[in-house]
Write a protein that holds these residues in place. Structure first.
Motif, PDB file in Angstrom:
ATOM      1  N   CYS A   1      41.453  98.625  27.616  1.00 16.66           N
ATOM      2  CA  CYS A   1      40.398  98.189  28.521  1.00 16.66           C
ATOM      3  C   CYS A   1      40.921  97.076  29.425  1.00 16.66           C
ATOM      4  N   THR A   2      41.018  97.363  30.720  1.00 15.22           N
ATOM      5  CA  THR A   2      41.538  96.374  31.653  1.00 15.22           C
ATOM      6  C   THR A   2      40.842  96.458  32.995  1.00 15.22           C
ATOM      7  N   PRO A   3      40.236  95.350  33.474  1.00 13.26           N
ATOM      8  CA  PRO A   3      40.022  94.090  32.774  1.00 13.26           C
ATOM      9  C   PRO A   3      39.181  94.298  31.515  1.00 13.26           C
ATOM     10  N   ASN A   4      39.542  93.536  30.497  1.00 15.08           N
ATOM     11  CA  ASN A   4      38.885  93.723  29.207  1.00 15.08           C
ATOM     12  C   ASN A   4      37.485  93.136  29.210  1.00 15.08           C
TER      13      ASN A   4
ATOM     14  N   THR B   1      49.111  94.133  32.569  1.00 14.07           N
ATOM     15  CA  THR B   1      49.999  94.313  33.714  1.00 14.07           C
ATOM     16  C   THR B   1      50.659  95.688  33.654  1.00 14.07           C
ATOM     17  N   ALA B   2      51.209  96.098  34.792  1.00 11.35           N
ATOM     18  CA  ALA B   2      51.907  97.386  34.847  1.00 11.35           C
ATOM     19  C   ALA B   2      53.114  97.385  33.911  1.00 11.35           C
TER      20      ALA B   2
ATOM     21  N   ASP C   1      45.144  90.750  41.132  1.00 11.09           N
ATOM     22  CA  ASP C   1      46.501  90.435  40.677  1.00 11.09           C
ATOM     23  C   ASP C   1      47.438  91.598  41.013  1.00 11.09           C
ATOM     24  N   PRO C   2      48.497  91.363  41.793  1.00  6.04           N
ATOM     25  CA  PRO C   2      49.395  92.460  42.185  1.00  6.04           C
ATOM     26  C   PRO C   2      50.195  93.041  41.027  1.00  6.04           C
ATOM     27  N   HIS C   3      50.233  92.344  39.911  1.00  2.00           N
ATOM     28  CA  HIS C   3      50.992  92.830  38.755  1.00  2.00           C
ATOM     29  C   HIS C   3      50.145  93.698  37.816  1.00  2.00           C
ATOM     30  N   ALA C   4      48.854  93.817  38.104  1.00  2.00           N
ATOM     31  CA  ALA C   4      47.967  94.566  37.216  1.00  2.00           C
ATOM     32  C   ALA C   4      48.299  96.049  37.224  1.00  2.00           C
TER      33      ALA C   4
ATOM     34  N   GLY D   1      37.577  90.497  35.955  1.00  2.00           N
ATOM     35  CA  GLY D   1      36.426  91.351  36.166  1.00  2.00           C
ATOM     36  C   GLY D   1      35.361  90.580  36.921  1.00  2.00           C
ATOM     37  N   ASN D   2      34.137  91.057  36.902  1.00  2.00           N
ATOM     38  CA  ASN D   2      33.052  90.311  37.548  1.00  2.00           C
ATOM     39  C   ASN D   2      32.288  89.481  36.514  1.00  2.00           C
TER      40      ASN D   2
END
Length: 361
Positions: free
Chosen positions: A151-154, A162-163, A191-194, A294-295
């Motif tokens: 689950c991401t964002p958890n 991240t990837a 986040d660009p690494h997600a 997340g929100n």
């Protein structure tokens, strides 16, 4: 004499919806989008033929989503919320004697869905700070493992994978085990690494990615989500689905939402900016909370959770309480920000031990 029920089902606590709020309070307990529906969405819903059954295959919507994801239409599945598709996937892949591995704490529907399928939950504790312990999740795989949930964002800790972390994890997962990447809050990630599930689909034949219209698109009340993955896996999910569960209003609303996505994204950007202010304000007040992706944000209040929730409620902030663990607070209306930050600062003064719990959690 009472009817005999499955003992494990009878013992399950039902899924609890986020608490409603009084008129003067802010309901920040359900990760809902505070923006009202776009007029184009309302117009599309109004055209629905409520006396007729919907297209059970959601053909128009799946075709549009397939174009969006760059996959054939049979690699897209629509359901009454992404959680319903998850239920179908678990039932299709796991049964009595099988195991489903997932992080904990995470989405509270996970253990319910596994138990209903007759399978066994294998809960892997998160790392300090609320992130998935993917190494421990990989180590928990046995010859009985049929499904792994990521689950991401958890939800509820708002942390991400991240990837690079996902690639290292997938290298340890047998190709016969289904991995479900739950990305219900993907649109809020900056986040660009997600990890991006759609990018990963081309790398793994045992991966299904879940997305939803409930959060960023603001269609929570219509219950519509979607999945992308191998056709034969989604065919099995479709076989496990309740027929005609995705209503015509929901399908029409989702199509309309895609047409006005650029405008809806403006609302998402506002929530992301608001989230940053909430995070900065909480940190300045003395709270240690995971950086949110997340929100929503996560207060790991531990044993002080009930007391913290009571203080927040006194100030008109209704969060999602996880007894003995913490409180999830959604990013809501602009007017809720100052009240939340003021209340959180009051908690620091009133219950300093709760802040220490959050730091240790």
């Amino acid at each position: 004499m009472a009817v005999t029920l499955r003992a494990e089902i009878a013992a399950l606590p039902p899924y609890r919806q986020g608490r409603a709020a009084a008129a003067e309070a802010f309901k920040l307990s359900s990760n809902e989008n505070p923006r009202p529906p776009h007029p184009a969405i309302l117009a599309a819903i109004a055209e629905s033929s409520l006396n007729r059954y919907p297209d059970g295959a959601a053909t128009a919507l799946r075709t549009r989503l397939a174009e969006r994801a760059g996959v054939p239409v049979d690699e897209v599945h629509a359901g009454a919320g992404s959680v319903s598709i998850l239920a179908q996937l678990v039932q299709a892949a796991a049964g009595p004697g099988d195991e489903v591995v997932y992080p904990w704490r995470s989405f509270e529907a996970y253990p319910l869905l596994v138990t209903v399928a007759g399978a066994t939950s294998v809960q892997v504790p998160n790392l300090p700070g609320g992130r998935h312990d993917l190494g421990a999740m990989a180590a928990a795989i046995t010859d009985r493992t049929r499904v792994i949930l990521v689950c991401t964002p958890n939800n509820p800790t708002s942390t991400l994978v991240t990837a690079a972390e996902f690639a290292a994890f997938m290298a340890k997962v047998p190709p016969t085990v289904l991995v479900v990447l739950d990305e219900a809050y993907f649109e809020f990630v900056t986040d660009p690494h997600a990890v991006n599930g759609f990018t990963e689909l081309q790398n793994y034949a045992n991966l299904v990615v879940l997305r939803t219209f409930s959060k960023a698109f603001g269609l929570a009340g219509l219950r519509i989500g979607w999945a992308v993955g191998p056709a034969y896996i989604l065919d099995a999910a479709r076989s496990a689905a309740i027929p005609l569960a995705v209503t015509e209003p929901a399908q029409r609303a989702a199509l309309a939402a895609l047409e006005v996505e650029a405008e809806l994204r403006e609302g998402v950007d506002e929530l992301i900016e608001r989230r940053a202010r909430v995070f900065e304000g909480l940190t300045a007040a003395g709270w240690t909370v995971p950086e949110p992706h997340g929100n929503f944000v996560w207060f790991a209040a531990g044993d002080d959770t009930a007391a913290v929730a009571a203080l927040l409620e006194e100030d008109g902030i209704i969060g999602r309480v996880f007894a003995g663990e913490g409180i999830r607070i959604s990013i809501g209306e602009e007017a809720s920000v100052d009240r939340l930050l003021a209340s959180a600062a009051r908690v620091v003064q009133t219950l300093p031990g709760a802040v220490e719990n959050a730091r240790l959690g």
